[in-house]
Scaffold this motif. Structure first.
Motif, mmCIF file in Angstrom:
data_model
loop_
_atom_site.group_PDB
_atom_site.id
_atom_site.type_symbol
_atom_site.label_atom_id
_atom_site.label_comp_id
_atom_site.label_asym_id
_atom_site.label_seq_id
_atom_site.Cartn_x
_atom_site.Cartn_y
_atom_site.Cartn_z
ATOM 1 N N UNK A 303 0.815 -1.210 0.000
ATOM 2 C CA UNK A 303 0.000 0.000 0.000
ATOM 3 C C UNK A 303 0.853 1.267 0.000
ATOM 4 N N UNK A 304 2.118 1.148 -0.358
ATOM 5 C CA UNK A 304 3.004 2.306 -0.398
ATOM 6 C C UNK A 304 2.478 3.346 -1.405
ATOM 7 N N UNK A 305 2.480 4.640 -1.030
ATOM 8 C CA UNK A 305 1.921 5.663 -1.930
ATOM 9 C C UNK A 305 2.878 6.003 -3.074
ATOM 10 N N UNK A 306 2.711 5.342 -4.203
ATOM 11 C CA UNK A 306 3.632 5.490 -5.325
ATOM 12 C C UNK A 306 3.218 6.523 -6.347
ATOM 13 N N UNK A 307 2.099 7.204 -6.097
ATOM 14 C CA UNK A 307 1.596 8.181 -7.063
ATOM 15 C C UNK A 307 0.878 9.285 -6.301
ATOM 16 N N UNK A 308 1.161 10.529 -6.685
ATOM 17 C CA UNK A 308 0.507 11.674 -6.053
ATOM 18 C C UNK A 308 -0.073 12.540 -7.156
ATOM 19 N N UNK A 309 -1.316 12.964 -7.002
ATOM 20 C CA UNK A 309 -1.942 13.823 -8.008
ATOM 21 C C UNK A 309 -2.373 15.131 -7.364
ATOM 22 N N UNK A 310 -2.063 16.236 -8.012
ATOM 23 C CA UNK A 310 -2.460 17.539 -7.474
ATOM 24 C C UNK A 310 -2.492 18.562 -8.610
ATOM 25 N N UNK A 311 -3.180 19.683 -8.346
ATOM 26 C CA UNK A 311 -3.243 20.763 -9.334
ATOM 27 C C UNK A 311 -1.964 21.594 -9.228
ATOM 28 N N UNK A 312 -1.382 21.886 -10.384
ATOM 29 C CA UNK A 312 -0.114 22.621 -10.392
ATOM 30 C C UNK A 312 -0.302 24.042 -9.849
ATOM 31 N N UNK A 313 0.758 24.633 -9.356
ATOM 32 C CA UNK A 313 0.672 25.983 -8.800
ATOM 33 C C UNK A 313 1.514 26.103 -7.553
ATOM 34 N N UNK A 314 1.454 27.255 -6.911
ATOM 35 C CA UNK A 314 2.323 27.505 -5.749
ATOM 36 C C UNK A 314 2.082 26.539 -4.587
ATOM 37 N N UNK A 315 0.822 26.090 -4.415
ATOM 38 C CA UNK A 315 0.565 25.174 -3.298
ATOM 39 C C UNK A 315 1.239 23.826 -3.546
ATOM 40 N N UNK A 316 1.189 23.373 -4.772
ATOM 41 C CA UNK A 316 1.866 22.120 -5.094
ATOM 42 C C UNK A 316 3.383 22.295 -4.957
ATOM 43 N N UNK A 317 3.869 23.473 -5.367
ATOM 44 C CA UNK A 317 5.306 23.735 -5.204
ATOM 45 C C UNK A 317 5.694 23.690 -3.729
ATOM 46 N N UNK A 318 4.821 24.221 -2.880
ATOM 47 C CA UNK A 318 5.111 24.187 -1.438
ATOM 48 C C UNK A 318 5.142 22.753 -0.928
ATOM 49 N N UNK A 319 4.205 21.948 -1.414
ATOM 50 C CA UNK A 319 4.209 20.516 -1.047
ATOM 51 C C UNK A 319 5.520 19.864 -1.471
ATOM 52 N N UNK A 320 5.919 20.144 -2.722
ATOM 53 C CA UNK A 320 7.141 19.518 -3.237
ATOM 54 C C UNK A 320 8.365 19.957 -2.448
ATOM 55 N N UNK A 321 8.380 21.221 -2.072
ATOM 56 C CA UNK A 321 9.515 21.739 -1.290
ATOM 57 C C UNK A 321 9.600 21.038 0.064
ATOM 58 N N UNK A 322 8.449 20.884 0.685
ATOM 59 C CA UNK A 322 8.425 20.231 1.996
ATOM 60 C C UNK A 322 8.807 18.759 1.868
#
Lengths: 526, 526
Positions: A303-322
């Motif tokens: 059940x390892x999370x091998x895929x993440x889906x999100x709408x592009x933009x600053x919030x997704x960039x913040x997620x990626x940074x974290x």
């Protein structure tokens, strides 16, 4: 317990004559003793013959006797004490806390199935009494119960050396259903398997059961695994492993003169949907907790999370940074086997070398012989949908983030995904309508849907579903974790106009077992 | 109703462009109007696209709406009035009383499934509430329900032009489960199929459902049948027919990129065991009533008693004498189609020409164009076991008696039989221990065991099992008659930590549907 390298065939311990299996301690690279010579046709034949011979006696046990046997298996496993934990840690590279927890789960699910056996709903009693005066025709007396399918072949999984191995979920649910079990032990942890196998063998003996209720073989997939599935006395298969392994067993089972059900839990990339309001409010926190789930157990969960889906933009960039920060701090972890590490490295290399995929971060460098380095990648929806290979599971701590132009695109990607064990939604109140729109798609695609959690914990309970449409499993109509798993090994039989003397106890009007009965379509227990 | 020869694809009626199908009245040999041009790829594509489009809407209906739809289908079938009965009689050669009874059964099972839908146990609700304070780890909130698999392909059977055809058991149970249905109509009764199909289509319209909930195609097995089973939007198959037809569908289904379940009810010879005390007391009566079951409906039942086992001696001779007398008086009966008659005649000729088989009796000579003459044969256990061909079903009023040297031999033969739909025991009090010894074998081999009856009546009820191990069916874990049949088209989904707003009604603590819920493993309804 002195390990002997023997297979367990009914009450006997037998040394094989085929190629030897030896465990490798993945943390040190050392080969472990003893060697386990593999079995072949003669041992498969003997184990299946004993299982078949034991079947009618075993399935006729009282509910109490069968439940007590499951509890005795649990007690015998605990009796192995710390030696079992040490051996399992050494053979798997998994930390002590994890193995202790897994032992608790293994023992817990045996005890839970004992409760299920006693409660008796699994017998599925249905009674339509005779209606001698019905016009234009009298109705006969009809009574239905579920009976076990027959001996079950169980394949131990590499990633749960206790909870999905010799006395794991498949074995527990098959034994609970009344099916003798022949285990093909996983080659990665033969010592752990021998210890647990001897515990089950001891329980069979203590409970005075026919020896064929349990056997355990070592050996190759072709000589032992395929032969087991092809044996006419085997009536169902439980498997957790790779897609190639599972589909090979499905082919063998379908090609038999009498095809049999295969319950193979195979592969899943467990998509995580980050909805806009959640991402806006909690991008940093989600990034960190997501990496926690991704790297847990070196990512070696179905059940390892091998895929993440999100709408592009600053919030997704913040997620990626974290996520990047968290991942870069994540230590490399010992993987289960050199083979699993190699497959993981190849999967990561494929993503690294993919023209349409960008690397977000890597975990810390490896310092041991079998360590895997975590990895996070990103691409966009159009590129993801253009290459089916990007949907292939990379077993280990790697994940791929899909940038989507909007929530509708997230749903469109979900609609194209293969069957999955799980899907996860991260959401806030403002995302409710998005989530509602996504749910029908997810229901059609997966076995378990989580809100604001992570898929890597799988509770053993009544409501759990660890299953899902193909190819996450061979048969999406079932679960391999939780009490519903007992239903995989049952089939209905109807008894028409039976005299009381021949009627199984469960089907009697007096209900001596005190179980739920569906009488004329209405459930009752009295 | 003016028959048009059209297929029904969603709300439309469409004329095919492939080879024409025309019914033949088997009683007269006349070809019936209109012609039904077959469909092909384009029609399969359109029907599957509409079914897929309808799926999410149809499965989201309230229980009341879905139940009302099933009842509306029943009402629309009754609305067809006597014209349906006349057409079905003409196309099948079956007598009016039988077709009227079958219409009652068809309507009755739709209404019974409406009750099942309303009662709601099929949703299989399981709730394990969150345990936030559990140590060492909190437990998440887990809730499980069953959801429908998706669009189902249903193949009409020849021998039940109403009850196992367009709106028969498979269609009723799939619609009850929430699955849209695409029927491939049987070529033997296209006019009956068009009438019933239009009744279902009218019900879809009256209930305001998406048109794709139901479609019905005519055409060849290769162009329509196989294409339907191969279509990725079809998620399960219901079939009643020959073993060759069923196994061909199983192969296609297993070879899909996403394999799907096939519920094929295929062949069975339904052994009847005449135990010594019963034979001693009632040989003559059993001989007569056995022939009644054998010749009913020209023997064209899946549960026709095609095999009889008994201990040799004067009592068996008395049974044979009685059966001979009854059979010789049995008039020849019109069979369903020239093709079925031909296969029957070939089967009988094979037995007549078999060196190890002796003919006991023949029924009366044929007087119509499609009539079959009943036949009874005898052999002994050793000869029967020496030739697997003797176990092949001869669809029609033919049966084979096996002389056994003792009851143990009867059991040994039973142990070697293929999977069967039914087994019957004729017994008296003095036979109880023999019966008890035989039962474990029969349970492993068949779906329904009858005492002192005959297998040819199949009640539609909660406790019925019309299924059995392969090759009697493709999947012995289910039944195609009775309310348990709904479970063939369902799979479990687990909802973890869902907010109330997103939780399906069935899974809420307040239980607004008032259905049975399994909470922490305990059934309750409040």
């Amino acid at each position: 317990m002195q390990l002997t390298g023997e297979m367990l065939i009914g009450g006997a311990a037998v040394l094989g004559h085929d190629a030897e299996i030896q465990a490798i301690n993945p943390a040190t690279g050392e080969t472990m003793q003893p060697a386990y010579p593999g079995g072949a046709g003669a041992e498969v034949e003997r184990a299946c013959a004993l299982a078949w011979e034991a079947f009618d006696t075993y399935r006729a046990l009282s509910l109490e006797e069968r439940a007590t046997f499951l509890e005795t298996v649990a007690a015998e496993i605990l009796e192995l004490g710390d030696a079992l934990v040490e051996r399992a840690c050494a053979e798997s590279g998994l930390p002590r806390g994890r193995i202790e927890g897994e032992r608790g789960r293994t023992v817990g699910q045996l005890r839970l199935f004992a409760q299920v056996v006693r409660e008796g709903s699994w017998i599925g009693v249905r009674i339509d009494p005779a209606l001698p005066d019905r016009k234009p025709m009298a109705r006969v007396d009809l009574r239905q119960r579920q009976i076990p399918l027959g001996p079950v072949a169980v394949f131990g999984a590499s990633n749960f050396p206790l909870a999905f191995s010799v006395a794991g979920g498949d074995t527990a649910s098959a034994l609970a259903a009344g099916c003798p079990v022949v285990v093909k032990a996983h080659s990665a942890h033969p010592g752990t398997s021998e210890m647990v196998g001897r515990a089950v063998q001891a329980a069979v003996r203590k409970c005075g059961l026919p020896e064929g209720v349990f056997s355990m073989l070592f050996g190759s997939g072709s000589k032992v695994g395929q032969a087991l599935v092809a044996d006419p006395r085997i009536k169902a298969v439980g498997f957790t492993g790779s897609r190639s392994g599972g589909t090979a067993l499905m082919k063998t089972a379908a090609a038999r003169p009498e095809p049999i059900p295969v319950y193979a839990e195979m592969s899943s990339i467990n998509p995580v949907f980050l909805l806009p309001a959640a991402l806006n409010k909690r991008a940093a926190e989600i990034g960190k907790s997501f990496v926690g789930s991704l790297t847990m157990g070196a990512g070696q969960f179905c059940t390892n999370p091998g895929l993440v889906l999100a709408v592009e933009g600053p919030d997704l960039d913040a997620f990626l940074a974290s996520a990047r920060t968290a991942l870069e701090a994540a230590p490399a972890s010992t993987m289960l086997t050199p083979g699993i590490l190699k497959a993981y490295q190849e999967g990561v290399a494929r993503l690294k070398g993919h023209a349409d995929v960008e690397q977000v971060a890597e975990g810390q460098l490896c310092s041991g012989p079998t360590q895997g380095q975590a990895a996070l990648f990103v691409t966009d929806a159009a590129k993801f949908m253009a290459d089916v290979a990007l949907e292939e599971e990379v077993f280990g701590a790697a994940s791929l983030v899909i940038r989507c132009s909007d929530v509708a695109t997230m749903k469109a990607v979900a609609e194209k995904l293969e069957g999955q064990l799980t899907a996860t939604i991260q959401m806030e109140d403002g995302d409710v309508e998005h989530a509602r729109a996504l749910l029908p798609t997810l229901e059609r695609r997966v076995g378990r849907i989580l809100i604001n959690g992570y898929p890597t914990g799988v509770e053993v309970s009544h409501a759990m579903v660890h299953g899902g449409p193909y190819p996450s499993t061979a048969d999406g109509r079932s679960t391999s974790v939780g009490t519903l798993a007992i239903q995989r090994f049952l089939r209905p039989v109807c008894y028409q106009d039976f005299p009381e003397a021949l009627l199984p106890e469960a089907l009697r009007d007096s209900n001596p077992l005190g179980i739920w009965q569906r009488v004329e379509g209405e459930l009752r227990r009295n």
